[in-house]
Design a protein around this motif. Structure first.
Motif, mmCIF file in Angstrom:
data_model
loop_
_atom_site.group_PDB
_atom_site.id
_atom_site.type_symbol
_atom_site.label_atom_id
_atom_site.label_comp_id
_atom_site.label_asym_id
_atom_site.label_seq_id
_atom_site.Cartn_x
_atom_site.Cartn_y
_atom_site.Cartn_z
ATOM 1 N N PHE A 1 0.857 -1.189 0.000
ATOM 2 C CA PHE A 1 0.000 0.000 0.000
ATOM 3 C C PHE A 1 0.894 1.241 0.000
ATOM 4 C CE2 PHE A 1 0.741 -1.279 4.364
ATOM 5 C CZ PHE A 1 1.062 -0.099 5.016
ATOM 6 N N LYS B 1 -0.373 4.314 1.411
ATOM 7 C CA LYS B 1 -0.699 5.191 2.532
ATOM 8 C C LYS B 1 -1.641 4.480 3.483
ATOM 9 C CE LYS B 1 -1.962 9.949 3.625
ATOM 10 N NZ LYS B 1 -2.362 11.267 3.076
ATOM 11 N N GLU B 2 -1.384 4.663 4.765
ATOM 12 C CA GLU B 2 -2.248 4.124 5.803
ATOM 13 C C GLU B 2 -3.074 5.279 6.353
ATOM 14 O OE1 GLU B 2 -0.945 0.937 8.780
ATOM 15 O OE2 GLU B 2 -0.885 2.802 9.962
ATOM 16 N N GLN C 1 -5.308 3.267 11.548
ATOM 17 C CA GLN C 1 -4.868 1.980 12.078
ATOM 18 C C GLN C 1 -5.307 1.872 13.529
ATOM 19 O OE1 GLN C 1 -1.719 0.777 14.176
ATOM 20 N NE2 GLN C 1 -2.975 -1.059 14.040
ATOM 21 N N TYR D 1 -7.368 -1.791 9.752
ATOM 22 C CA TYR D 1 -6.519 -0.892 8.966
ATOM 23 C C TYR D 1 -7.365 -0.314 7.830
ATOM 24 C CZ TYR D 1 -2.688 -3.573 11.130
ATOM 25 O OH TYR D 1 -1.842 -4.185 12.010
ATOM 26 N N LEU E 1 -6.439 1.415 4.228
ATOM 27 C CA LEU E 1 -5.262 1.593 3.375
ATOM 28 C C LEU E 1 -5.643 2.112 2.000
ATOM 29 C CD1 LEU E 1 -3.718 -1.937 4.104
ATOM 30 C CD2 LEU E 1 -3.209 0.185 5.332
ATOM 31 N N VAL F 1 -4.433 1.567 -1.702
ATOM 32 C CA VAL F 1 -3.644 0.604 -2.463
ATOM 33 C C VAL F 1 -3.712 0.977 -3.944
ATOM 34 C CG1 VAL F 1 -3.383 -1.835 -3.083
ATOM 35 C CG2 VAL F 1 -4.182 -1.199 -0.786
#
Length: 678
Positions: free
Chosen positions: A218, A220-221, A224, A229, A231, A233
């Motif tokens: 991915f 960027k998160e 969390q 999570y 994300l 992608v």
């Protein structure tokens, strides 16, 4: 339930015997090892390394030692942990029997007393044990001694597998199991000791838990939490994530999804258009994204593809349409990610109740699919498996077998099976003819028709009978296929019931009779003769009233053919008394909440071209099993959005107030196309 699971288990074992060249007992042992130890993700060689069954096995079939989750095999190059060591010792006994027997634990008891006394050398043992068993025991001793300075956490797991029913486990077996636990605790006071019993039901459940471990890169998160999570992608990375080594879609990732790809409907066309348009906003701005369930997640930090997370037991429970559309897009040579991303929500849970609630919640966005949420029930999975073993394909998930190219003539739908139960088991052909998928929303009626009390072999017989009858009816009157299911649906239950009554000499045939039925005996000519007879009886007059009720027709047929069992025809009533919470929710939504886009599009696609005939919302309500007020609200919402135009007594008027179409049969004759309305 366990009896049905034992039938499914026997089918799996039969396949393993042929595939692996094993006898029945060996195949059962190998299968049990694979399921019980599934969380360790072992290879076939690793499983065989702990397989100690044979002469002088002391009642032990599998003996496995793990240190920090890694199987111990070769001790020569083993690096022992200096701290936080955790040792798992699995001792497994497998008996291909119909029930759990105390003798298995009786045999195991003295073996445990000797082998787990680590102060004893093999030369001091009173019993005789095979070389393989002694080697496994020595590996356990070595692991314990080599990690002693690290104060290891020691866990003993005893497993007893059979084809039996856990609900029938006798108290003396449980008592013997507790004695084994006490012996181990006497030797290892700080150890945790558990004994688990795996019957047919538990082994089948484990078998269905696919062990899938995949890495998801991915960029960027966004969020969390402890068990979740969110994300971003890249869409090309996501396309790779859902593709196998041959470039095919990993369809097993969607086993918990209640439907399959719905094809080129409006929603999927819109997704495809947004992918094709490189100038459109980022993809995740326009799309609800994907929800993934996993049992564990391990952040991997930086990889070649960027940040990544390793996911265990991956199931994509929502976002199949998005996933298939992205996959299809990247099969094109012109595909280009252009930096675009898809939003992926990952939820971590091993709790089946939590997982089921997430599946239901994430698939409850399109109301017309709510009945399909039963698709993940155990009984539905059991039916799918037993039908596939009989060369039939059960569409518990809409479009699944269509999308993988299975022959449509072998498809069986939940509604078709329900019709067969109501007609042949409940002996109520009229109710079978009126049956709609909405019955699945009522837990009482659903559980009575899809009963886990039925022998599992009954389902392929029911499907075979009703499909043979349908084929015979269509061959007799070919236009039945072209006119849709209305006439076929009204008659097939009655024809099937009369066919089976003639075969068995009575309408009061039971499940045993159905199981004994040879489907090949239901020939086209046989079905035709019964169908023609019933159609003639339709004009038969009793008290000068034409007979239209199929229950009544079957009763007349019974008398004419001099068959027994007339008293059972039409006596069953669909259970009621359980509130239809879906309908309550549907009506509430009709009055309160905005309608989600996918449902709006489905309703819009179901409407005929304007001008509509009167009562069109009633027709669509019946077709989609939705509340009439809900349909009316959707139509108004589509008009407000400019997708549809206003309609007044057969006159269609655009947003500028001009007439665009006219129903000449009922419109005011003074209006012409192009006139200003009003």
């Amino acid at each position: 339930m366990a009896k049905n699971d034992a039938v499914l288990l026997d089918g799996i074992i039969q396949d393993r015997m042929a595939l692996d060249m094993l006898d029945r007992g060996e195949a059962f042992e190998m299968f049990s090892f694979q399921q019980i130890l599934k969380s360790y993700d072992l290879t076939r060689d690793e499983i065989e390394s702990g397989w100690v069954d044979g002469k002088d096995d002391g009642g032990i079939d599998g003996f496995y030692i793990f240190v920090n989750g890694v199987l111990l095999r070769n001790l020569n190059n083993q690096v022992w942990p200096k701290k936080n060591a955790e040792i798992d010792i699995w001792i497994i006994s497998c008996k291909h029997k119909d029930s759990f027997k105390q003798v298995a634990l009786n045999t195991l008891f003295p073996t445990i007393e000797e082998l787990l006394d680590f102060s004893k050398a093999p030369s001091e043992f009173e019993g005789h044990y095979s070389e393989r068993l002694l080697k496994a025991r020595q590996t356990a001793v070595q692991a314990y001694l080599s990690t002693a300075s690290a104060l290891p956490s020691l866990n003993f797991y005893f497993a007893y597998a059979s084809r039996g029913d856990l609900t029938e486990l006798s108290s003396n077996i449980e008592a013997r199991g507790k004695q084994i636990k006490r012996i181990v605790n006497d030797y290892f006071s700080a150890a945790t000791v558990s004994i688990e019993y795996f019957g047919a039901t538990e082994l089948i459940a484990l078998h269905r838990k696919a062990r899938v471990i995949l890495e998801l890169p991915f960029i960027k998160e966004l969020s969390q939490e402890q068990n979740a999570y969110v994300l971003l992608v890249p869409i090309d990375v996501y396309a790779d994530f859902v593709s196998d080594e041959h470039g095919q879609l990993r369809r097993y990732l969607f086993d918990s999804n209640v439907r399959d790809f719905l094809g080129d409907n409006r929603v999927n066309q819109d997704i495809a258009n947004s992918l094709d348009n490189s100038q459109s906003p980022d993809f995740w701005w326009l799309n609800n994204g994907v929800t993934i369930l996993a049992t564990n997640a391990m952040p991997l930090g930086r990889t070649k593809a960027g940040n990544a997370i390793q996911l265990h037991d991956v199931q994509i429970v929502n976002g199949l349409q998005t996933t298939q559309s992205i996959f299809n897009y990247f099969k094109s040579a012109e595909a280009n990610a252009n930096g675009r991303c898809v939003l992926v929500k990952v939820i971590i849970s091993e709790d089946d109740i939590v997982r089921d609630s997430i599946i239901q919640a994430t698939n409850n966005q399109s109301l017309v699919e709510l009945a399909g949420l039963n698709a993940t029930d155990k009984i539905q999975r059991d039916i799918e498996e037993i039908l596939e073993r009989n060369d039939l394909y059960y569409e518990r998930r809409k479009n699944h077998y269509k999308n993988i190219g299975k022959p449509i003539e072998k498809f069986v739908t939940p509604l078709l099976l329900a019709v067969s139960v109501v007609a042949l088991v409940k002996k109520s052909p009229s109710k079978a003819g009126l049956l709609k998928t909405r019955f699945m929303r009522n837990p009482t009626s659903y559980e009575e028709i899809f009963s886990e009390k039925f022998p599992i072999e009954l389902w392929p017989k029911l499907a075979g009978v009703i499909k043979a009858v349908e084929n015979g009816m269509i061959a007799t009157v070919p236009k039945l296929k072209a006119t849709g299911n209305r006439v076929l649906g009204n008659w097939r239950g009655a024809v099937a019931l009369c066919v089976m009554a003639k075969l068995h000499g009575t309408f009061n045939f039971n499940q045993k009779h159905i199981l004994e039925t040879e489907i090949d005996s239901i020939s086209q000519d046989f079905v035709e003769s019964v169908f023609v007879s019933l159609r003639k009886l339709r004009s038969f007059k009793e008290d000068e009233i034409r007979v239209t009720n199929t229950d009544k027709l079957c009763q007349i047929f019974c008398r004419q053919e001099d068959l027994a069992g007339i008293e059972v025809i039409g006596c069953w009533n669909m259970p009621s008394g359980t509130k239809n919470r879906w309908l309550e929710r549907n009506t509430q939504l009709a009055n309160e909440a905005p309608i989600d886009p996918e449902t709006l599009i489905l309703i819009g696609n179901s409407l005929p071209k304007q001008p509509w005939p009167p009562g069109v919302h009633v027709d669509i309500s019946r077709k989609l099993d939705l509340d009439k007020k809900f349909i009316q609200k959707a139509i108004n919402q589509l008009i407000k959005a400019g997708v549809l135009e206003h309609q007044y007594d057969g006159v269609v008027v655009n947003s500028n107030g001009y007439v665009t179409a006219i129903d000449k049969k009922r419109a005011d004759p003074r209006y012409k196309i192009g006139d200003k309305y009003g």
